[in-house]
Design a protein around this motif. Structure first.
Motif, PDB file in Angstrom:
ATOM      1  N   GLU A 249       6.988   6.230   9.026  1.00 34.27           N
ATOM      2  CA  GLU A 249       5.685   6.033   8.394  1.00 34.27           C
ATOM      3  C   GLU A 249       5.772   6.215   6.878  1.00 34.27           C
ATOM      4  OE1 GLU A 249       2.762   5.101   9.671  1.00 34.27           O
ATOM      5  OE2 GLU A 249       3.546   4.886  11.698  1.00 34.27           O
ATOM      6  N   LEU A 250       6.548   7.190   6.437  1.00 36.46           N
ATOM      7  CA  LEU A 250       6.717   7.393   4.991  1.00 36.46           C
ATOM      8  C   LEU A 250       7.427   6.212   4.357  1.00 36.46           C
ATOM      9  CD1 LEU A 250       7.665  11.174   4.967  1.00 36.46           C
ATOM     10  CD2 LEU A 250       5.734  10.176   3.742  1.00 36.46           C
ATOM     11  N   GLY A 251       8.446   5.681   5.038  1.00 38.68           N
ATOM     12  CA  GLY A 251       9.142   4.504   4.521  1.00 38.68           C
ATOM     13  C   GLY A 251       8.210   3.316   4.385  1.00 38.68           C
ATOM     14  N   ALA A 252       7.331   3.121   5.386  1.00 35.85           N
ATOM     15  CA  ALA A 252       6.370   2.022   5.326  1.00 35.85           C
ATOM     16  C   ALA A 252       5.383   2.220   4.181  1.00 35.85           C
ATOM     17  CB  ALA A 252       5.626   1.926   6.656  1.00 35.85           C
ATOM     18  N   LEU A 253       4.946   3.478   3.969  1.00 29.29           N
ATOM     19  CA  LEU A 253       4.010   3.767   2.877  1.00 29.29           C
ATOM     20  C   LEU A 253       4.636   3.446   1.524  1.00 29.29           C
ATOM     21  CD1 LEU A 253       1.449   5.013   1.643  1.00 29.29           C
ATOM     22  CD2 LEU A 253       2.542   7.248   1.850  1.00 29.29           C
ATOM     23  N   ILE A 254       5.891   3.836   1.334  1.00 27.05           N
ATOM     24  CA  ILE A 254       6.569   3.571   0.064  1.00 27.05           C
ATOM     25  C   ILE A 254       6.644   2.068  -0.202  1.00 27.05           C
ATOM     26  CG2 ILE A 254       8.790   3.747  -1.134  1.00 27.05           C
ATOM     27  CD1 ILE A 254       9.175   6.442   0.366  1.00 27.05           C
ATOM     28  N   CYS A 255       7.042   1.304   0.821  1.00 30.99           N
ATOM     29  CA  CYS A 255       7.131  -0.155   0.666  1.00 30.99           C
ATOM     30  C   CYS A 255       5.765  -0.758   0.339  1.00 30.99           C
ATOM     31  CB  CYS A 255       7.684  -0.787   1.943  1.00 30.99           C
ATOM     32  SG  CYS A 255       9.415  -0.417   2.261  1.00 30.99           S
ATOM     33  N   PHE A 256       4.709  -0.244   0.983  1.00 38.15           N
ATOM     34  CA  PHE A 256       3.358  -0.754   0.746  1.00 38.15           C
ATOM     35  C   PHE A 256       2.908  -0.478  -0.685  1.00 38.15           C
ATOM     36  CE2 PHE A 256      -1.299  -0.107   0.936  1.00 38.15           C
ATOM     37  CZ  PHE A 256      -1.688  -1.388   1.330  1.00 38.15           C
ATOM     38  N   LEU A 257       3.158   0.743  -1.161  1.00 40.00           N
ATOM     39  CA  LEU A 257       2.703   1.102  -2.505  1.00 40.00           C
ATOM     40  C   LEU A 257       3.459   0.368  -3.600  1.00 40.00           C
ATOM     41  CD1 LEU A 257       2.100   4.964  -2.158  1.00 40.00           C
ATOM     42  CD2 LEU A 257       0.404   3.135  -2.208  1.00 40.00           C
ATOM     43  N   TYR A 258       4.695  -0.049  -3.305  1.00 36.59           N
ATOM     44  CA  TYR A 258       5.456  -0.815  -4.286  1.00 36.59           C
ATOM     45  C   TYR A 258       4.699  -2.074  -4.725  1.00 36.59           C
ATOM     46  CZ  TYR A 258      10.091   1.329  -4.727  1.00 36.59           C
ATOM     47  OH  TYR A 258      11.134   2.152  -5.038  1.00 36.59           O
ATOM     48  N   ARG A 259       3.866  -2.611  -3.842  1.00 36.00           N
ATOM     49  CA  ARG A 259       3.127  -3.835  -4.171  1.00 36.00           C
ATOM     50  C   ARG A 259       2.149  -3.595  -5.317  1.00 36.00           C
ATOM     51  NH1 ARG A 259       3.078  -8.038  -0.759  1.00 36.00           N
ATOM     52  NH2 ARG A 259       0.954  -8.570  -1.393  1.00 36.00           N
ATOM     53  N   PHE A 260       1.688  -2.356  -5.444  1.00 39.67           N
ATOM     54  CA  PHE A 260       0.674  -2.058  -6.459  1.00 39.67           C
ATOM     55  C   PHE A 260       1.266  -1.394  -7.699  1.00 39.67           C
ATOM     56  CE2 PHE A 260      -1.314  -1.846  -2.253  1.00 39.67           C
ATOM     57  CZ  PHE A 260      -2.201  -2.902  -2.377  1.00 39.67           C
ATOM     58  N   TYR A 261       2.438  -0.797  -7.557  1.00 39.08           N
ATOM     59  CA  TYR A 261       3.073  -0.115  -8.687  1.00 39.08           C
ATOM     60  C   TYR A 261       4.546  -0.522  -8.767  1.00 39.08           C
ATOM     61  CZ  TYR A 261      -1.050   2.861  -8.826  1.00 39.08           C
ATOM     62  OH  TYR A 261      -2.328   3.329  -8.917  1.00 39.08           O
ATOM     63  N   PRO A 262       4.825  -1.808  -8.994  1.00 39.97           N
ATOM     64  CA  PRO A 262       6.231  -2.263  -8.994  1.00 39.97           C
ATOM     65  C   PRO A 262       7.044  -1.763 -10.172  1.00 39.97           C
ATOM     66  CG  PRO A 262       4.775  -4.021  -9.717  1.00 39.97           C
ATOM     67  CD  PRO A 262       3.887  -2.909  -9.245  1.00 39.97           C
ATOM     68  N   SER A 263       6.400  -1.315 -11.247  1.00 43.18           N
ATOM     69  CA  SER A 263       7.140  -0.944 -12.454  1.00 43.18           C
ATOM     70  C   SER A 263       7.185   0.562 -12.673  1.00 43.18           C
ATOM     71  CB  SER A 263       6.502  -1.607 -13.678  1.00 43.18           C
ATOM     72  OG  SER A 263       5.164  -1.169 -13.847  1.00 43.18           O
ATOM     73  N   PHE A 264       6.894   1.343 -11.639  1.00 48.16           N
ATOM     74  CA  PHE A 264       6.803   2.790 -11.832  1.00 48.16           C
ATOM     75  C   PHE A 264       8.134   3.413 -12.220  1.00 48.16           C
ATOM     76  CE2 PHE A 264       8.741   2.911  -7.732  1.00 48.16           C
ATOM     77  CZ  PHE A 264       9.380   4.126  -7.669  1.00 48.16           C
ATOM     78  N   VAL A 265       9.257   2.722 -11.909  1.00 50.89           N
ATOM     79  CA  VAL A 265      10.557   3.314 -12.198  1.00 50.89           C
ATOM     80  C   VAL A 265      10.899   3.240 -13.679  1.00 50.89           C
ATOM     81  CG1 VAL A 265      11.511   2.905  -9.915  1.00 50.89           C
ATOM     82  CG2 VAL A 265      11.662   1.115 -11.648  1.00 50.89           C
TER      83      VAL A 265
END
Length: 260
Positions: A52-68
């Motif tokens: 579930e945590l892995g799925a959440l991370i992948c989902f949030l990447y759609r909204f914050y792709p440049s956070f790194v």
């Protein structure tokens, strides 16, 4: 579910999901506000939490792709910390699941609500020792030399005060972790031991050893689920093996995870 409120749109999971997530998309600021909570009590297993945590991370990447990238404001800094926390927690749950499988146990997700930092460190070290089969260095300077059945690997015809000796021994540790009790066995190698004195009584010799300020004693060790394997490992000259001499502590390995 998706619904509209004043000034924006909300995406929200059910309240009883393993990962509760709520996203508010503001039509005024064009920003996204994140609310989330990891709810261990709704998980059926440790592996489900990791998934579930892995799925959440992948989902949030759609909204914050440049956070790194480099943070340009306080909001980006907060988002980066959220991702760092989620990635570490997902990794930790995955490692805990591997430890579960290796031990043949099943940890209850509800126990994770009260997991201590000491328990987390034990999980990390068990993963390295049992799953990755990596020797670790004890994260403390030796302040006691009381060990039974210590074997000298540098056999000398004549002991000399001030000379260096190598020692190995087998020990066991009982764990009480997340509601489960189990025992592991370790093959240990002592480095930088210097003979301080010795007593001979017939065929028995008692050696008293210590270290120097410039070269403190330390222990490196590997772990096994049964005593026989630990004794087989200790039967070899561990003190001559580079993987024991250059072993890192569990904390040093964890810091490398956090740095990624």
């Amino acid at each position: 579910k998706k619904y509209r409120i004043k000034d924006g749109i909300v995406l929200e999971t059910a309240k009883n999901e393993v990962i509760y997530l709520k996203l508010f998309f503001s039509e005024i600021t064009n920003r996204v506000n994140i609310t989330y909570q990891v709810q261990y009590q709704y998980a059926g297993s440790v592996s489900e939490i990791a998934s579930e945590l892995g799925a959440l991370i992948c989902f949030l990447y759609r909204f914050y792709p440049s956070f790194v990238g480099e943070e340009t404001n306080r909001e980006e800094s907060k988002v980066k910390k959220i991702f760092q926390y989620l990635r570490y927690t997902e990794g930790f749950m995955s490692r805990l699941f591997e430890v579960e499988k290796k031990l043949g146990l099943r940890f209850s997700p509800t126990e994770l609500h009260s997991i201590s930092s000491e328990d987390q460190q034990e999980v990390e070290e068990l993963f390295l020792l049992l799953c990755k089969e990596i020797p670790l260095r004890l994260n403390a300077r030796i302040n006691s030399t009381n060990a039974t059945n210590v074997k000298m690997t540098d056999i000398q015809k004549e002991l000399t005060v001030g000379s260096k000796i190598a020692l190995v021994f087998v020990s066991d540790t009982v764990y009480d972790l997340l509601g489960q009790s189990f025992k592991i066995y370790t093959a240990n190698a002592v480095f930088n031991a210097i003979i301080k004195a010795f007593d001979k009584e017939g065929d028995k010799t008692t050696v008293y050893y210590g270290d120097t300020d410039s070269q403190p004693m330390y222990i490196s060790y590997s772990a096994y689920l049964n005593e026989e394997n630990a004794r087989e490992e200790a039967g070899r000259n561990l003190a001559a093996e580079g993987k024991y001499i250059n072993a890192l502590t569990g904390i040093q390995h964890v810091k490398s995870y956090l740095a990624q």
